[in-house]
Write a protein that holds these residues in place. Structure first.
Motif, short mmCIF file in Angstrom:
data_model
loop_
_atom_site.label_atom_id
_atom_site.label_comp_id
_atom_site.label_asym_id
_atom_site.label_seq_id
_atom_site.Cartn_x
_atom_site.Cartn_y
_atom_site.Cartn_z
N THR A 1 0.85 -1.19 0.00
CA THR A 1 0.00 0.00 0.00
C THR A 1 0.88 1.23 0.00
OG1 THR A 1 -1.71 -1.17 1.26
CG2 THR A 1 -1.84 1.23 1.19
N LEU A 2 0.64 2.13 -0.96
CA LEU A 2 1.34 3.40 -1.01
C LEU A 2 0.50 4.47 -0.33
CD1 LEU A 2 2.63 3.31 -4.71
CD2 LEU A 2 3.65 2.28 -2.68
N GLU A 3 1.15 5.58 0.01
CA GLU A 3 0.43 6.67 0.66
C GLU A 3 -0.73 7.14 -0.23
OE1 GLU A 3 0.44 7.89 3.52
OE2 GLU A 3 2.22 6.94 4.39
N GLN A 4 -1.92 7.25 0.36
CA GLN A 4 -3.11 7.61 -0.40
C GLN A 4 -4.10 8.41 0.44
OE1 GLN A 4 -5.62 3.61 -0.29
NE2 GLN A 4 -3.57 3.25 -1.14
N ALA A 5 -3.59 9.13 1.45
CA ALA A 5 -4.48 9.90 2.33
C ALA A 5 -5.24 10.96 1.54
CB ALA A 5 -3.66 10.53 3.45
N GLU A 6 -4.56 11.67 0.64
CA GLU A 6 -5.22 12.71 -0.13
C GLU A 6 -6.31 12.12 -1.01
OE1 GLU A 6 -4.12 16.05 -3.57
OE2 GLU A 6 -2.53 14.96 -2.51
N GLU A 7 -6.03 11.00 -1.63
CA GLU A 7 -7.01 10.37 -2.51
C GLU A 7 -8.22 9.84 -1.71
OE1 GLU A 7 -3.44 10.98 -4.58
OE2 GLU A 7 -3.75 9.90 -2.70
N GLN A 8 -7.95 9.32 -0.52
CA GLN A 8 -9.06 8.85 0.31
C GLN A 8 -9.96 10.01 0.71
OE1 GLN A 8 -10.04 5.89 0.90
NE2 GLN A 8 -8.26 4.58 0.44
N ALA A 9 -9.35 11.16 0.99
CA ALA A 9 -10.17 12.35 1.32
C ALA A 9 -10.99 12.78 0.13
CB ALA A 9 -9.25 13.47 1.79
N GLN A 10 -10.41 12.77 -1.06
CA GLN A 10 -11.15 13.14 -2.26
C GLN A 10 -12.29 12.15 -2.52
OE1 GLN A 10 -8.23 13.29 -5.35
NE2 GLN A 10 -7.35 15.24 -4.68
N LEU A 11 -12.05 10.89 -2.22
CA LEU A 11 -13.09 9.89 -2.41
C LEU A 11 -14.26 10.13 -1.47
CD1 LEU A 11 -14.03 7.28 -3.79
CD2 LEU A 11 -12.81 6.00 -2.00
N SER A 12 -13.96 10.46 -0.21
CA SER A 12 -15.03 10.74 0.75
C SER A 12 -15.85 11.96 0.31
CB SER A 12 -14.43 10.97 2.14
OG SER A 12 -13.76 9.82 2.59
N SER A 13 -15.16 12.98 -0.19
CA SER A 13 -15.85 14.18 -0.66
C SER A 13 -16.74 13.87 -1.86
CB SER A 13 -14.84 15.26 -1.03
OG SER A 13 -15.47 16.40 -1.57
N ALA A 14 -16.22 13.08 -2.78
CA ALA A 14 -16.99 12.73 -3.97
C ALA A 14 -18.21 11.89 -3.61
CB ALA A 14 -16.10 11.99 -4.97
N LYS A 15 -18.07 10.99 -2.65
CA LYS A 15 -19.20 10.18 -2.23
C LYS A 15 -20.26 11.03 -1.54
CE LYS A 15 -16.88 5.71 -1.77
NZ LYS A 15 -16.47 4.62 -0.83
N ALA A 16 -19.81 12.01 -0.72
CA ALA A 16 -20.77 12.91 -0.07
C ALA A 16 -21.52 13.74 -1.10
CB ALA A 16 -20.04 13.81 0.92
N ASP A 17 -20.83 14.22 -2.12
CA ASP A 17 -21.47 14.99 -3.17
C ASP A 17 -22.49 14.14 -3.90
OD1 ASP A 17 -22.04 17.04 -4.96
OD2 ASP A 17 -20.36 16.51 -6.29
N LEU A 18 -22.13 12.86 -4.17
CA LEU A 18 -23.06 11.98 -4.85
C LEU A 18 -24.31 11.75 -4.01
CD1 LEU A 18 -23.78 10.02 -7.14
CD2 LEU A 18 -22.50 8.24 -5.91
#
Length: 346
Positions: A94-111
């Motif tokens: 697993t590589l660092e992906q904190a920023e991407e996980q945050a973007q995913l949470s934001s995108a799911k909330a928007d959806l």
């Protein structure tokens, strides 16, 4: 004057001459009166003849890959042990992906928000309390939110390295916290259930090669022979070496064989029944070959034969001999056709 002594000499020599004459063999004796020559014989019988082609090759894993990153990122964690068997899809790194996980949470909330608004507007449209354009805008916003989720998820997948197939992992080439760049090797993964053996064979043997042909592959390192078969023949001939690439598979269920091992290969070209005689039983004169046999009257017979394939334990005879005949394998050097023999089983 010398008559008396001369007579005595003659009288003395006559008995000696008679005795010597009795000890000499009779030069006029016929071959049938000579003593039988002791020879070793063997009864000819059909044998299984295996005609083989030798070759040398190196082993490769059936499937082999270097696990690498496609992005520049730090390694967060490694999820495998060196030399561990993993299944297809198992998590390796697993590589660092904190920023991407945050973007995913934001995108799911928007959806989720867009879906709530779509449901509300749909109810209002039923009573004509909302405009169709507003409803259509919410549908578009929902589609953009779903596309954003897919985009961010793809970035996360790039930072989540999984096994593309089942196999054995190699050594750790990096440690957690290390920065890796695209193409940097994190580890290796090899499918050792079946080993691949690529052989370069002369194109002159192309007519003898076929898919499914069995082979024996011996490893001197393991002092063991393994069985396999040809699975593919390259349709192209190397224009420089005039050789053809042949690929074989060798089962390796216990993972004894390793990639890179040198194998001495013996390809089974043909298998048939035939007569085989020892090479020492042949007499060759120029390009003609003969063997000695014992006939029904216990006499020596010389017969011309036609040879086939030379084997490790003898020579194939393709014409001139039949099963059941007695071949003289030793003691034929002083024989002549028709000489009596005393056969002894070798």
């Amino acid at each position: 004057m010398f008559t008396a002594p001369r007579a005595r000499v003659i009288a003395f020599c006559l008995p000696l001459f008679a005795a010597l004459s009795a000890c000499e063999p009779n030069s006029a004796a016929t071959p049938g009166q000579r003593p039988a020559a002791a020879v070793k014989v063997q009864t000819l019988a059909p044998q299984t003849i295996e005609e083989r082609l030798p070759a040398i090759g190196s082993l490769l894993a059936k499937e082999s890959v270097r696990i690498t990153s496609t992005v520049s990122e730090k390694v967060r964690a490694l999820h495998f042990d060196e030399g561990q068997y993993v299944k297809q899809g198992d998590l390796l790194a697993t590589l660092e992906q904190a920023e991407e996980q945050a973007q995913l949470s934001s995108a799911k909330a928007d959806l989720a928000e867009q879906q709530r608004e779509i449901r509300r507007l749909k109810n209002l449209l039923a009573t004509q309390s909302a405009a169709q354009t507003e409803y259509d805008q919410r549908l578009s916003a929902r589609d953009r939110a779903q596309a954003k989720i897919a985009e961010v998820q793809a970035k996360i997948d790039e930072r989540t390295l999984r096994a593309p197939f089942g196999g054995v992992t190699g050594l750790h080439n990096v440690s957690p916290g290390a920065l890796v760049s695209p193409g940097d090797s994190i580890t290796s993964l090899d499918d050792l259930s079946t080993m691949r053996l690529d052989l370069n064979l002369p194109s002159l043997l192309l007519r003898s090669l076929k898919v499914g042909m069995p082979l024996d592959a011996r490893s001197d390192a393991l002092n063991k022979t393994f069985q396999g078969k040809i699975v593919a023949i390259n349709p192209r001939i190397d224009p420089l070496s005039r050789s053809v690439m042949v690929r074989a598979h060798i089962p390796n269920g216990d993972a004894t064989l390793k990639p890179g091992m040198l194998m001495r290969v013996s390809l089974l070209k043909d298998k048939r029944e035939g007569i085989v005689v020892p090479a020492a039983a042949l007499q060759s004169i120029e390009n003609r070959h003969y063997v000695w046999l014992v006939d029904g009257e216990q006499k020596a017979e010389r017969r011309e034969v036609t040879l086939g394939t030379r084997l490790v334990d003898g020579v194939e005879v393709i014409n001139g001999l039949s099963a059941g005949e007695q071949l003289i394998s030793e003691g034929f050097l002083m024989l002549r056709p028709g000489s009596p023999v005393a056969p002894q089983e070798s």
